[in-house]
Design a protein around this motif. Structure first.
Motif, PDB file in Angstrom:
ATOM      1  N   ARG A 158       0.830  -1.206   0.000  1.00  0.00           N
ATOM      2  CA  ARG A 158       0.000   0.000   0.000  1.00  0.00           C
ATOM      3  C   ARG A 158       0.861   1.251   0.000  1.00  0.00           C
ATOM      4  O   ARG A 158       0.498   2.274  -0.587  1.00  0.00           O
ATOM      5  CB  ARG A 158      -0.938  -0.021   1.212  1.00  0.00           C
ATOM      6  CG  ARG A 158      -2.100  -0.977   1.075  1.00  0.00           C
ATOM      7  CD  ARG A 158      -3.233  -0.637   2.030  1.00  0.00           C
ATOM      8  NE  ARG A 158      -2.887  -0.908   3.420  1.00  0.00           N
ATOM      9  CZ  ARG A 158      -3.135  -2.056   4.041  1.00  0.00           C
ATOM     10  NH1 ARG A 158      -3.726  -3.049   3.389  1.00  0.00           N
ATOM     11  NH2 ARG A 158      -2.800  -2.209   5.315  1.00  0.00           N
ATOM     12  N   LEU A 159       2.017   1.185   0.657  1.00  0.00           N
ATOM     13  CA  LEU A 159       2.943   2.319   0.649  1.00  0.00           C
ATOM     14  C   LEU A 159       3.733   2.402  -0.648  1.00  0.00           C
ATOM     15  O   LEU A 159       4.048   3.490  -1.129  1.00  0.00           O
ATOM     16  CB  LEU A 159       3.921   2.204   1.823  1.00  0.00           C
ATOM     17  CG  LEU A 159       3.460   2.674   3.194  1.00  0.00           C
ATOM     18  CD1 LEU A 159       4.543   2.412   4.229  1.00  0.00           C
ATOM     19  CD2 LEU A 159       3.104   4.152   3.176  1.00  0.00           C
ATOM     20  N   ALA A 160       4.080   1.251  -1.199  1.00  0.00           N
ATOM     21  CA  ALA A 160       4.917   1.202  -2.407  1.00  0.00           C
ATOM     22  C   ALA A 160       4.336   0.205  -3.397  1.00  0.00           C
ATOM     23  O   ALA A 160       4.853  -0.919  -3.548  1.00  0.00           O
ATOM     24  CB  ALA A 160       6.343   0.825  -2.038  1.00  0.00           C
ATOM     25  N   PRO A 161       3.254   0.585  -4.093  1.00  0.00           N
ATOM     26  CA  PRO A 161       2.640  -0.336  -5.047  1.00  0.00           C
ATOM     27  C   PRO A 161       3.572  -0.746  -6.183  1.00  0.00           C
ATOM     28  O   PRO A 161       3.316  -1.748  -6.869  1.00  0.00           O
ATOM     29  CB  PRO A 161       1.454   0.483  -5.590  1.00  0.00           C
ATOM     30  CG  PRO A 161       1.176   1.514  -4.558  1.00  0.00           C
ATOM     31  CD  PRO A 161       2.508   1.843  -3.959  1.00  0.00           C
ATOM     32  N   ALA A 162       4.650   0.004  -6.381  1.00  0.00           N
ATOM     33  CA  ALA A 162       5.581  -0.317  -7.472  1.00  0.00           C
ATOM     34  C   ALA A 162       6.360  -1.591  -7.221  1.00  0.00           C
ATOM     35  O   ALA A 162       6.937  -2.167  -8.159  1.00  0.00           O
ATOM     36  CB  ALA A 162       6.555   0.840  -7.676  1.00  0.00           C
ATOM     37  N   LEU A 267      21.175   7.765 -10.833  1.00  0.00           N
ATOM     38  CA  LEU A 267      20.238   8.014 -11.920  1.00  0.00           C
ATOM     39  C   LEU A 267      19.078   8.838 -11.393  1.00  0.00           C
ATOM     40  O   LEU A 267      18.690   8.699 -10.223  1.00  0.00           O
ATOM     41  CB  LEU A 267      19.697   6.691 -12.484  1.00  0.00           C
ATOM     42  CG  LEU A 267      20.705   5.600 -12.842  1.00  0.00           C
ATOM     43  CD1 LEU A 267      19.983   4.392 -13.420  1.00  0.00           C
ATOM     44  CD2 LEU A 267      21.753   6.111 -13.812  1.00  0.00           C
ATOM     45  N   VAL A 268      18.531   9.681 -12.244  1.00  0.00           N
ATOM     46  CA  VAL A 268      17.341  10.461 -11.899  1.00  0.00           C
ATOM     47  C   VAL A 268      16.237  10.077 -12.871  1.00  0.00           C
ATOM     48  O   VAL A 268      16.443  10.098 -14.092  1.00  0.00           O
ATOM     49  CB  VAL A 268      17.623  11.976 -11.983  1.00  0.00           C
ATOM     50  CG1 VAL A 268      16.380  12.766 -11.559  1.00  0.00           C
ATOM     51  CG2 VAL A 268      18.812  12.353 -11.103  1.00  0.00           C
ATOM     52  N   VAL A 269      15.072   9.691 -12.333  1.00  0.00           N
ATOM     53  CA  VAL A 269      13.927   9.314 -13.174  1.00  0.00           C
ATOM     54  C   VAL A 269      12.703  10.084 -12.695  1.00  0.00           C
ATOM     55  O   VAL A 269      12.623  10.496 -11.527  1.00  0.00           O
ATOM     56  CB  VAL A 269      13.658   7.796 -13.130  1.00  0.00           C
ATOM     57  CG1 VAL A 269      14.881   7.013 -13.575  1.00  0.00           C
ATOM     58  CG2 VAL A 269      13.221   7.347 -11.738  1.00  0.00           C
ATOM     59  N   PRO A 270      11.704  10.287 -13.569  1.00  0.00           N
ATOM     60  CA  PRO A 270      10.498  11.012 -13.161  1.00  0.00           C
ATOM     61  C   PRO A 270       9.751  10.270 -12.053  1.00  0.00           C
ATOM     62  O   PRO A 270       9.773   9.039 -11.972  1.00  0.00           O
ATOM     63  CB  PRO A 270       9.665  11.065 -14.448  1.00  0.00           C
ATOM     64  CG  PRO A 270      10.648  10.872 -15.554  1.00  0.00           C
ATOM     65  CD  PRO A 270      11.692   9.958 -15.007  1.00  0.00           C
ATOM     66  N   ARG A 271       9.066  11.025 -11.224  1.00  0.00           N
ATOM     67  CA  ARG A 271       8.368  10.452 -10.074  1.00  0.00           C
ATOM     68  C   ARG A 271       7.306   9.438 -10.504  1.00  0.00           C
ATOM     69  O   ARG A 271       7.055   8.446  -9.808  1.00  0.00           O
ATOM     70  CB  ARG A 271       7.735  11.589  -9.262  1.00  0.00           C
ATOM     71  CG  ARG A 271       7.238  11.203  -7.869  1.00  0.00           C
ATOM     72  CD  ARG A 271       8.392  10.823  -6.961  1.00  0.00           C
ATOM     73  NE  ARG A 271       7.950  10.553  -5.597  1.00  0.00           N
ATOM     74  CZ  ARG A 271       7.978  11.446  -4.613  1.00  0.00           C
ATOM     75  NH1 ARG A 271       8.435  12.677  -4.847  1.00  0.00           N
ATOM     76  NH2 ARG A 271       7.578  11.129  -3.408  1.00  0.00           N
ATOM     77  N   ASP A 272       6.674   9.662 -11.682  1.00  0.00           N
ATOM     78  CA  ASP A 272       5.592   8.762 -12.085  1.00  0.00           C
ATOM     79  C   ASP A 272       6.087   7.412 -12.604  1.00  0.00           C
ATOM     80  O   ASP A 272       5.276   6.521 -12.878  1.00  0.00           O
ATOM     81  CB  ASP A 272       4.690   9.427 -13.123  1.00  0.00           C
ATOM     82  CG  ASP A 272       5.423   9.792 -14.417  1.00  0.00           C
ATOM     83  OD1 ASP A 272       6.597   9.398 -14.580  1.00  0.00           O
ATOM     84  OD2 ASP A 272       4.813  10.478 -15.259  1.00  0.00           O
ATOM     85  N   ARG A 273       7.399   7.231 -12.735  1.00  0.00           N
ATOM     86  CA  ARG A 273       7.917   5.935 -13.199  1.00  0.00           C
ATOM     87  C   ARG A 273       7.944   4.895 -12.077  1.00  0.00           C
ATOM     88  O   ARG A 273       8.044   3.705 -12.345  1.00  0.00           O
ATOM     89  CB  ARG A 273       9.333   6.084 -13.769  1.00  0.00           C
ATOM     90  CG  ARG A 273       9.461   7.011 -14.957  1.00  0.00           C
ATOM     91  CD  ARG A 273       8.581   6.582 -16.132  1.00  0.00           C
ATOM     92  NE  ARG A 273       9.009   7.205 -17.369  1.00  0.00           N
ATOM     93  CZ  ARG A 273       8.584   8.382 -17.823  1.00  0.00           C
ATOM     94  NH1 ARG A 273       7.704   9.081 -17.110  1.00  0.00           N
ATOM     95  NH2 ARG A 273       9.033   8.870 -18.965  1.00  0.00           N
ATOM     96  N   ILE A 274       7.910   5.348 -10.826  1.00  0.00           N
ATOM     97  CA  ILE A 274       7.888   4.436  -9.693  1.00  0.00           C
ATOM     98  C   ILE A 274       6.756   4.873  -8.770  1.00  0.00           C
ATOM     99  O   ILE A 274       6.819   5.953  -8.172  1.00  0.00           O
ATOM    100  CB  ILE A 274       9.227   4.443  -8.923  1.00  0.00           C
ATOM    101  CG1 ILE A 274      10.382   4.044  -9.840  1.00  0.00           C
ATOM    102  CG2 ILE A 274       9.152   3.499  -7.718  1.00  0.00           C
ATOM    103  CD1 ILE A 274      11.752   4.135  -9.177  1.00  0.00           C
ATOM    104  N   HIS A 275       5.712   4.046  -8.665  1.00  0.00           N
ATOM    105  CA  HIS A 275       4.555   4.403  -7.848  1.00  0.00           C
ATOM    106  C   HIS A 275       4.846   4.029  -6.396  1.00  0.00           C
ATOM    107  O   HIS A 275       4.747   2.859  -6.002  1.00  0.00           O
ATOM    108  CB  HIS A 275       3.312   3.656  -8.355  1.00  0.00           C
ATOM    109  CG  HIS A 275       2.054   4.046  -7.647  1.00  0.00           C
ATOM    110  ND1 HIS A 275       0.873   3.341  -7.738  1.00  0.00           N
ATOM    111  CD2 HIS A 275       1.782   5.101  -6.812  1.00  0.00           C
ATOM    112  CE1 HIS A 275      -0.046   3.922  -7.000  1.00  0.00           C
ATOM    113  NE2 HIS A 275       0.483   4.994  -6.439  1.00  0.00           N
ATOM    114  N   SER A 276       5.216   5.015  -5.603  1.00  0.00           N
ATOM    115  CA  SER A 276       5.537   4.779  -4.201  1.00  0.00           C
ATOM    116  C   SER A 276       5.367   6.066  -3.419  1.00  0.00           C
ATOM    117  O   SER A 276       5.628   7.159  -3.932  1.00  0.00           O
ATOM    118  CB  SER A 276       6.975   4.263  -4.048  1.00  0.00           C
ATOM    119  OG  SER A 276       7.295   4.071  -2.691  1.00  0.00           O
ATOM    120  N   HIS A 277       4.927   5.919  -2.171  1.00  0.00           N
ATOM    121  CA  HIS A 277       4.786   7.060  -1.263  1.00  0.00           C
ATOM    122  C   HIS A 277       5.965   7.161  -0.311  1.00  0.00           C
ATOM    123  O   HIS A 277       5.952   7.987   0.601  1.00  0.00           O
ATOM    124  CB  HIS A 277       3.488   6.921  -0.461  1.00  0.00           C
ATOM    125  CG  HIS A 277       2.272   6.744  -1.308  1.00  0.00           C
ATOM    126  ND1 HIS A 277       1.742   7.755  -2.079  1.00  0.00           N
ATOM    127  CD2 HIS A 277       1.493   5.651  -1.525  1.00  0.00           C
ATOM    128  CE1 HIS A 277       0.671   7.307  -2.737  1.00  0.00           C
ATOM    129  NE2 HIS A 277       0.500   6.040  -2.414  1.00  0.00           N
TER     130      HIS A 277
END
Length: 579
Positions: A158-162, A267-277
């Protein structure tokens, strides 16, 4: 020492004045190196009443201090090495920085540690984190972050659906802190300057002044104008990190401290590439890998490999990038690809050389040495403990001065922008209304400048066109670009895009789409003509092209050769614009 009067600019006029002051008389101390340790030494010395100068050959924080994991932490892996004193010291510093010294720049961040084994792993990790939490208490401070908590696999998802369900059995969540590393250094230097320190970048130490065996100062080349000056000082501190041995070579011999460089890439990736709170931490065969929330992005790293090539521009290879992607993809339901990577940066850790051949096992503790009379060297350590390192270095300086020097007080000196930050944050909606900006913009500015936000807003009041964002990097206002040149010591376009902002790693175009707009914004304060604007944009473009090409090579040597193909910054020798 001059009385502290508000904050101090680090603009072109102030740089010229600082060099003139350093050349005009003998200082108590000159610091070589404008990273986090050098800046810390300058602040520590200035707040003890010493007359201090600081010289940096490139831009402030342009080496290791802008290429870290951007964390203020104790270091979980040092617990496994039973280095409890180092962890305790770092966690006490974490509490101090968050709660007193720089609450506007150092903030709590949560991490999820997935568990992969049944039975033994949860009590083992739990015991370690319980110790980590307990070591975080220090006299006069709370821990500053919540304690760890155990989670089932379902609650962790639930915290890190990714996360890939089959990749872990459960998890533990704990908290650390993060920092904008380059901004922290710049803010510390401005604070030091407000207490009387003379600070100059693009001023390279090319030799030491001697009286017999005693070091009595340094020979400095102004890399902008080309002139050389002598800076006399009763003591010199070498705080150059991975360049420690190089500076020692100017004195003669290797000296008492030997530093080896370890390369770490992120590495820097956009926030929407990893679904996590929450952030995520993974164990690797050598160390740990962090997935760190960073505004609208994630920072993923790091590696730990020996580096013996160019220290100024360490290159990330394809192998480095694939290593990070492979390890993070091992736990992600939707794997990342190279196409998801917005930015890549590589930095060098200055590790104290020991018997081990593996850089991951070299010491992160610091050492202070007095190799010859008049010279103090400080090396090792980690970003989190910079203040302790600086205190110890100035203590060594004090032994070499024939006067009584007060003890360090930097544990009670807030950095510029810290005082009143919480009150201003609580008033951010009212501030947004009066400034005519969205509250999200005000929050962004408060987290970067603290109460110095008033200086940024003053620029907008003078020129309303600066209230708009950069076209192509809309997280940053045009006023922030101008402010970098007028107040924060930026001398070149790369300084602005890579360190005063992080546009170079937070955009897929890596700053190319905003390079000319940014150059034109700083041209006035920096006294550039059209030819210099063109040269700055050309240099930056070639730097980005070289970095991208180097990241396609498989080995360090191949990547390094290509990265070095980009020309160095074109010096600027122009009249200082009027204040």
């Amino acid at each position: 020492m001059k009385a502290r009067m508000g904050t101090t600019r680090l603009g072109p006029a102030e740089r010229s004045a600082a060099l003139a002051e350093m050349a005009a008389r003998e200082l108590d101390l000159v610091v070589v190196g404008g990273g986090v340790v050098g800046a810390g030494v300058a602040l520590d010395a200035a707040t003890r009443g010493l007359d201090v100068g600081l010289l940096e050959a490139r831009d402030f924080a342009s080496g290791t201090s802008s290429r870290s994991s951007k964390l203020i932490h104790g270091g979980l892996r040092y617990l496994e090495q039973l280095n409890f004193d180092l962890v305790r010291e770092a966690l006490q510093e974490r509490a101090l920085l968050m709660q007193r010294v720089a609450p506007h720049l150092v903030r709590p961040v949560p991490f999820l540690l997935p568990l992969t084994h049944f039975a033994w792993e949860r009590p083992y990790v739990g015991a370690g984190l319980a110790l980590y939490d307990s070591l975080g208490f220090s006299f006069g401070f709370t821990r500053g972050v919540p304690g760890h908590r155990h989670l089932s696999r379902q609650r962790a998802l639930r915290l890190a659906p990714a996360l890939r369900r089959a990749a872990f059995t459960g998890a533990v969540q704990y908290w650390d802190a993060q920092v904008d590393d380059a901004r922290y250094v710049t803010t510390m230097l401005r604070t030091a300057a407000s207490y009387g320190a003379h600070v100059a970048s693009r001023a390279q130490v090319v030799g030491f002044l001697r009286e017999g065996e005693r070091v009595t100062g340094v020979r400095v080349r102004d890399l902008e104008g080309g002139a050389e000056i002598d800076v006399h000082a009763r003591q010199v501190v070498n705080a150059t990190g991975v360049w420690t041995d190089d500076i020692q070579g100017l004195v003669g011999g290797r000296g008492q401290i030997h530093v080896r460089a370890s390369k770490g890439i992120h590495l820097v990736v956009p926030r929407d590439r990893i679904h996590s709170h929450t952030g995520i931490i993974l164990r690797t065969e050598k160390s740990v890998l962090f997935v760190i929330p960073w505004g609208r992005h994630w920072i993923i790293g790091t590696t730990d490999t020996e580096w013996s090539l160019d220290k100024a521009h360490p290159a990330a290879s394809r192998s480095d990038i694939d290593y990070v992607l492979d390890h993070v993809n091992a736990v992600l339901a939707v794997p990342l690809t190279r196409d998801d990577v917005e930015g890549v940066y590589a930095g060098l850790r200055p590790l104290l050389a020991g018997e081990s051949d593996e850089t991951s096992k070299l010491s992160r503790e610091h050492v202070v040495a007095h190799p010859v009379p008049g010279l103090v060297m400080i090396a090792g350590g980690k970003y989190t403990t910079y203040r302790v390192m600086a205190r110890d270095a100035v203590d060594a300086v004090a032994h070499g001065l024939d006067q009584r020097v007060p003890p360090s007080c930097t544990d009670r000196v807030p950095l510029a922008g810290a005082e009143g930050h919480q009150a201003l944050w609580n008033s951010r909606h009212r501030l947004a209304k009066s400034a005519g900006l969205h509250v999200a913009r005000i929050e962004h500015l408060l987290q970067r400048y603290g109460t110095l936000i008033e200086e940024v807003l003053a620029l907008i009041e003078e020129d309303p066109s600066l209230a708009g964002p950069l076209a192509g990097a809309d997280d940053y206002l045009r006023a922030e670009i101008v402010y970098a040149a007028t107040h924060e010591g930026a001398r070149h376009l790369d300084d602005v895009l890579a360190r005063r902002t992080h546009i170079s790693i937070e955009t897929f175009h890596r700053g190319l789409a905003v390079a000319r707009e940014a150059a034109e914004l700083v041209a006035g304060p920096l006294g550039w003509d059209d030819d210099q604007i063109d040269r700055e944009v050309s240099y930056y473009t070639k730097r980005v092209e070289a970095e991208r090409a180097s990241q396609e090579e498989d080995t360090d040597h191949e990547a390094d050769a290509i990265r070095l193909g980009a020309p160095e910054i074109v010096p600027v020798d122009t009249p200082v614009p009027p204040p």
